[in-house]
Write a protein that holds these residues in place. Structure first.
Motif, mmCIF file in Angstrom:
data_model
loop_
_atom_site.group_PDB
_atom_site.id
_atom_site.type_symbol
_atom_site.label_atom_id
_atom_site.label_comp_id
_atom_site.label_asym_id
_atom_site.label_seq_id
_atom_site.Cartn_x
_atom_site.Cartn_y
_atom_site.Cartn_z
ATOM 1 N N SER A 253 0.493 -1.468 -0.225
ATOM 2 C CA SER A 253 0.070 -0.053 -0.244
ATOM 3 C C SER A 253 0.770 1.571 -0.593
ATOM 4 O O SER A 253 0.355 2.800 0.535
ATOM 5 C CB SER A 253 -1.018 0.094 1.586
ATOM 6 O OG SER A 253 -1.822 -0.901 1.033
ATOM 7 N N THR A 254 2.394 1.013 -0.916
ATOM 8 C CA THR A 254 2.968 2.635 -0.757
ATOM 9 C C THR A 254 3.570 1.883 -1.787
ATOM 10 O O THR A 254 4.141 0.615 -2.096
ATOM 11 C CB THR A 254 3.903 2.524 0.830
ATOM 12 O OG1 THR A 254 4.443 1.568 1.048
ATOM 13 C CG2 THR A 254 3.027 3.620 1.858
ATOM 14 N N PRO A 255 3.950 3.002 -2.279
ATOM 15 C CA PRO A 255 5.096 2.169 -3.697
ATOM 16 C C PRO A 255 6.163 1.406 -4.156
ATOM 17 O O PRO A 255 6.663 1.768 -2.449
ATOM 18 C CB PRO A 255 5.593 4.250 -4.293
ATOM 19 C CG PRO A 255 4.806 4.748 -3.828
ATOM 20 C CD PRO A 255 4.015 4.665 -2.443
ATOM 21 N N LEU B 268 0.636 11.319 3.394
ATOM 22 C CA LEU B 268 -0.065 12.535 2.599
ATOM 23 C C LEU B 268 0.009 11.219 1.616
ATOM 24 O O LEU B 268 -1.249 11.885 0.817
ATOM 25 C CB LEU B 268 0.949 13.103 2.431
ATOM 26 C CG LEU B 268 1.876 14.367 3.084
ATOM 27 C CD1 LEU B 268 3.270 14.858 2.719
ATOM 28 C CD2 LEU B 268 0.404 15.206 2.801
ATOM 29 N N TYR B 269 1.017 10.760 1.045
ATOM 30 C CA TYR B 269 0.399 9.620 -0.341
ATOM 31 C C TYR B 269 -0.986 9.291 -0.086
ATOM 32 O O TYR B 269 -1.980 8.733 -0.676
ATOM 33 C CB TYR B 269 1.581 8.541 0.332
ATOM 34 C CG TYR B 269 0.989 7.647 -0.999
ATOM 35 C CD1 TYR B 269 1.455 7.458 -2.301
ATOM 36 C CD2 TYR B 269 0.316 6.429 -0.519
ATOM 37 C CE1 TYR B 269 1.087 6.319 -3.275
ATOM 38 C CE2 TYR B 269 0.678 5.230 -1.204
ATOM 39 C CZ TYR B 269 0.648 5.537 -2.959
ATOM 40 O OH TYR B 269 0.569 4.508 -3.707
ATOM 41 N N MET B 270 -1.664 8.423 1.032
ATOM 42 C CA MET B 270 -2.462 7.575 1.408
ATOM 43 C C MET B 270 -3.993 8.394 1.251
ATOM 44 O O MET B 270 -5.350 8.135 0.850
ATOM 45 C CB MET B 270 -3.042 6.525 3.008
ATOM 46 C CG MET B 270 -2.214 5.559 2.960
ATOM 47 S SD MET B 270 -1.392 4.724 1.388
ATOM 48 C CE MET B 270 -3.074 3.749 1.065
ATOM 49 N N LEU C 130 -5.641 5.586 8.004
ATOM 50 C CA LEU C 130 -5.035 4.539 9.192
ATOM 51 C C LEU C 130 -4.028 3.499 9.341
ATOM 52 O O LEU C 130 -3.094 3.727 9.663
ATOM 53 C CB LEU C 130 -6.434 4.655 10.236
ATOM 54 C CG LEU C 130 -6.694 6.624 10.652
ATOM 55 C CD1 LEU C 130 -7.219 6.182 11.630
ATOM 56 C CD2 LEU C 130 -5.292 7.661 11.213
ATOM 57 N N PRO C 131 -4.723 2.394 8.932
ATOM 58 C CA PRO C 131 -4.428 1.088 8.969
ATOM 59 C C PRO C 131 -2.784 1.163 8.255
ATOM 60 O O PRO C 131 -1.512 1.012 9.021
ATOM 61 C CB PRO C 131 -5.127 -0.303 8.336
ATOM 62 C CG PRO C 131 -6.238 0.714 8.655
ATOM 63 C CD PRO C 131 -6.419 2.107 8.900
ATOM 64 N N THR C 132 -2.812 1.702 6.737
ATOM 65 C CA THR C 132 -1.486 1.885 6.793
ATOM 66 C C THR C 132 -0.324 2.385 7.431
ATOM 67 O O THR C 132 0.699 3.089 6.998
ATOM 68 C CB THR C 132 -1.666 1.914 5.236
ATOM 69 O OG1 THR C 132 -3.032 1.496 4.604
ATOM 70 C CG2 THR C 132 -0.455 2.756 4.401
ATOM 71 N N VAL D 35 5.084 -0.656 4.891
ATOM 72 C CA VAL D 35 4.007 -0.902 5.906
ATOM 73 C C VAL D 35 4.266 -2.622 6.095
ATOM 74 O O VAL D 35 4.510 -3.799 5.160
ATOM 75 C CB VAL D 35 2.737 -0.988 5.326
ATOM 76 C CG1 VAL D 35 1.745 -1.392 6.123
ATOM 77 C CG2 VAL D 35 2.765 0.170 5.012
ATOM 78 N N GLU D 36 4.226 -3.304 7.526
ATOM 79 C CA GLU D 36 4.610 -4.522 7.695
ATOM 80 C C GLU D 36 3.304 -4.347 8.442
ATOM 81 O O GLU D 36 3.298 -4.352 9.821
ATOM 82 C CB GLU D 36 5.584 -3.956 8.605
ATOM 83 C CG GLU D 36 7.178 -4.504 7.952
ATOM 84 C CD GLU D 36 8.587 -4.592 8.350
ATOM 85 O OE1 GLU D 36 8.587 -5.072 9.552
ATOM 86 O OE2 GLU D 36 9.437 -4.899 8.042
ATOM 87 N N TYR D 37 2.826 -5.649 7.997
ATOM 88 C CA TYR D 37 0.927 -5.677 9.196
ATOM 89 C C TYR D 37 1.660 -6.905 9.810
ATOM 90 O O TYR D 37 1.995 -7.576 9.987
ATOM 91 C CB TYR D 37 0.352 -6.674 8.471
ATOM 92 C CG TYR D 37 -0.423 -5.170 7.166
ATOM 93 C CD1 TYR D 37 -0.714 -4.263 7.854
ATOM 94 C CD2 TYR D 37 -0.401 -5.424 5.718
ATOM 95 C CE1 TYR D 37 -1.456 -3.191 6.883
ATOM 96 C CE2 TYR D 37 -0.644 -4.178 5.222
ATOM 97 C CZ TYR D 37 -1.835 -2.845 6.014
ATOM 98 O OH TYR D 37 -2.038 -2.078 5.423
#
Length: 365
Positions: free
Chosen positions: A14-16, A123-125, A179-181, A198-200
């Protein structure tokens, strides 16, 4: 938005795309193999920074002009202008994050620290979801103006104050979706440098949920809303006795086609990542192809924010005249003559068509 398996088997998305030389993937026999991504890294370091920079420059100029015009002439604003202002603001937030991702791609290392990792991801999300939500809101607003114009309930709640309240609600939705990201993004020091990804938590459904959410929010739901609303707007426009109805209908079709073309490839790759998460296509060749495909489709989807000012603002004659007016004030030598020609052309057109039969492209589109 890579799904990069680290040694502790946590995930990122969910990020580049992350820019690592090797990926550890799990094959169908529950074995792990190290995949070389040298070709992908070469592409990322050379091409991606250039593409991100072009999108940033073009999008920043276009959306910046939209904001300047709306702020300068806010006394003429309506609900459509409130939506357009927030759409341009969303695109600008999204664009501000691109130089950081371009630098990240160029050197394959995150050098801005933990706080900036969270901030740039936010900013991205926020820009990503905000842009989509305000495109949906503008579509619904057009439907209310054109199809439900006779309904007093819709007319009553189309004040600027109501538009601002709805815009704040949309920003709250964008924050909730982001928010989750934002929370799970972190800087991690690895052998080949620091990464921002992002590390879930391991063993949770957060990653699968994020893929499905992206598909629904960024393609399925917006496309359904656009098809539903515009399929009812077009017959109303065609029934009007106006010289501009065919142009308005063509522009509506262009809106749908462009949205579909720019966002469908991105969502297809996201869905393939979801299938990979379920255990399908676990080979090094697949991993390399997916990384390369994501680089291209991300850039295509990102460039949609460069077209938003053209599609939603500059095609309207009134808005276009305001843009030229403000450019003439800032750069009188370059745009003075151009503004005069456009004004004369507009006057000539207005003498041909009566005001009673004229459809305002800004209001409709």
């Amino acid at each position: 938005m890579a799904m990069t398996y680290s040694n502790n088997m946590t995930y990122s998305n969910s990020t580049p795309e992350d820019y690592s030389e090797y990926n550890l993937i799990q094959d169908s026999d529950s074995r792990f193999q190290l995949c070389n991504n040298n070709n992908v890294m070469t592409f990322s370091q050379v091409i991606l920074p250039s593409l991100y920079s072009i999108v940033f420059i073009v999008g920043f100029i276009g959306n910046g002009l939209v904001l300047c015009v709306l702020v300068k002439y806010h006394n003429r604003s309506n609900v459509t202008d409130v939506c357009l202002f927030n759409l341009a603001l969303s695109d600008l937030l999204f664009l501000i994050s691109l130089p950081f991702w371009a630098h990240y791609a160029a050197i394959s290392e995150w050098t801005f620290g933990g706080f900036m990792c969270h901030a740039v991801t936010a900013l991205y999300m926020m820009g990503f979801y905000g842009s989509i939500f305000f495109m949906i809101l503008m579509t619904v607003d057009r439907y209310a103006v054109i199809v439900r114009a006779h309904n007093s309930l819709f007319s009553k709640h189309r004040s600027v104050r109501a538009g601002i309240a709805v815009a704040l609600f949309m920003w709250a939705l964008s924050l909730g979706a982001s928010l989750p990201t934002i929370i799970f993004s972190k800087v991690k020091n690895e052998s080949d440098g620091s990464t921002c990804k992002v590390e879930y938590p391991q063993g949770t459904a957060w990653e699968s949920f994020s893929y499905i959410k992206l598909n629904i929010v960024s393609l399925i739901f917006p496309l359904l809303v656009m098809v539903f609303c515009y399929s009812r707007i077009i017959p109303v426009l065609m029934a009007m006795k106006s010289q501009k109805k065919h142009k308005a209908v063509k522009l509506i079709l262009v809106l749908i086609i462009i949205f579909f073309l720019f966002w469908t490839p991105y969502n297809i790759v996201i869905f393939l990542k979801f299938l990979h998460k379920l255990g399908y296509m676990n080979t090094c060749q697949w991993e390399q192809d997916r990384h390369m495909a994501m680089q291209w489709v991300e850039t295509i989807a990102f460039s949609h924010c460069c077209l938003n000012p053209i599609i939603y603002a500059f095609v309207g004659q009134k808005f276009r005249n305001l843009v030229l007016k403000i450019l003439k004030e800032w750069f009188p030598v370059c745009f003075g003559q151009c503004t005069t020609i456009v004004s004369e052309f507009s006057d000539r057109r207005s003498s041909i068509y009566s005001r009673s039969s004229e459809i305002s492209t800004t209001k409709i589109m």
